[in-house]
Write a protein that holds these residues in place. Sequence first.
Motif: not given
Length: 387
Positions: A183-191, A231-238
């Motif tokens: 949930l706290r992961l930066p979007s570029h790393i999630m991507a 979704k996890a990149v743009a608007h992460p939720d559980l």
Amino acid sequence: MSLKNYEFSLPTSIFFGEGISKETGKKARELGATKVLLVADKGVIGAGLTAPVEESLKREGIPYTVYDQIVPNPRDYHCEEGYRLAKKEGVDCLVAVGGGSSMDTAKVIGTLLTHGKAVQDWCGFQLLEREVTPLIAIPTTAGTGSEVTPFAVVTDTKTHVKLNIFDPKAAAKTALVDPTVLLRLPSHIMAATGVDAMTHAVESYTCKLANPHTEAYSLYAIDLISKNLRKAVAHPDLESCTGMMLGSTIAGIAFGYSDVGAVHCIAEALGGRYDTPHGVACAVGLPAVTEFNIPADPEKHAELAKALGVNISGMSSEAAAMAGVEELRKLCKDVGIPKLRDIRGVNPKDFPSIAEAAEKNVSTPSNPREVSAKDFLFLINKIYNED
């Protein structure tokens, strides 16, 4: 159905759920730990992600020492440094918190603790003589799957080549997989890590060493990642983070007990030359290499497209397979994966030597289509020039 003989076993016990890292001390105690080396990079420590782990160890009365010299594409000398610290401190259990770099570094430290000699002496296929020091792996990204794989990838700093310890005896004993950390992961790393996980799923499904067990894991991982990554990149939720973490771990099982292919061969060559983050290096090449591999098995690539969510009804296998490639390209674009030409330091003059390094990769024979240094050079140039 005609099948070749194959073996499937999983040496890692997986515990999945919210807040599961709070069980670290208990799991370490079950492994007989009397002194732990906590392996995590400074960013993970600074973000507070090791706090519940440390508190758990303290509750169980297990002393620990921290090793935080962790970098992307782990270096041989950092692994050796961590080993010397662990040996000095009398460590008998390892806990890795972070991405693949932390977990791979810990696997190598464990190898040296139980085997001695140098890192390079144990890089290869099933060279270990005994199980490594017990390891608890706690991923903080949804990408590498290292918490469940029998691999440890390390960079030889003299040759700038990535080496692999490939042995089930190097696998973590326990994986504590908590989706809330994403949930706290930066979007570029999630991507980048998310497309890395997709690459594991795709290549494990299409590679020559795939078997019915790993194919089932691969397809489920492809489905989970394709449905949740944007979704996890743009608007992460559980919900999306749970889908990504589960997809990553399942993809790790899939490729850990089959193999990968040419995408990883190129990515590891790029990482060895430019220190490119592994997830980015995989992501830039996934669509082009998948397209290259279609002629080896159009029907299987059509099934891949279906798992990606493409409606393949009425399409030929070849057309469906190409639709799958376009879906991969769209996914990479949607989550902001950079182009190879935009990565710092990349120089086309290096491509022939990178292609040669890719050809020498241990996974090259597993690629579904025969691939030579000439083919790798063609693919790298194509990836570099893609719009």
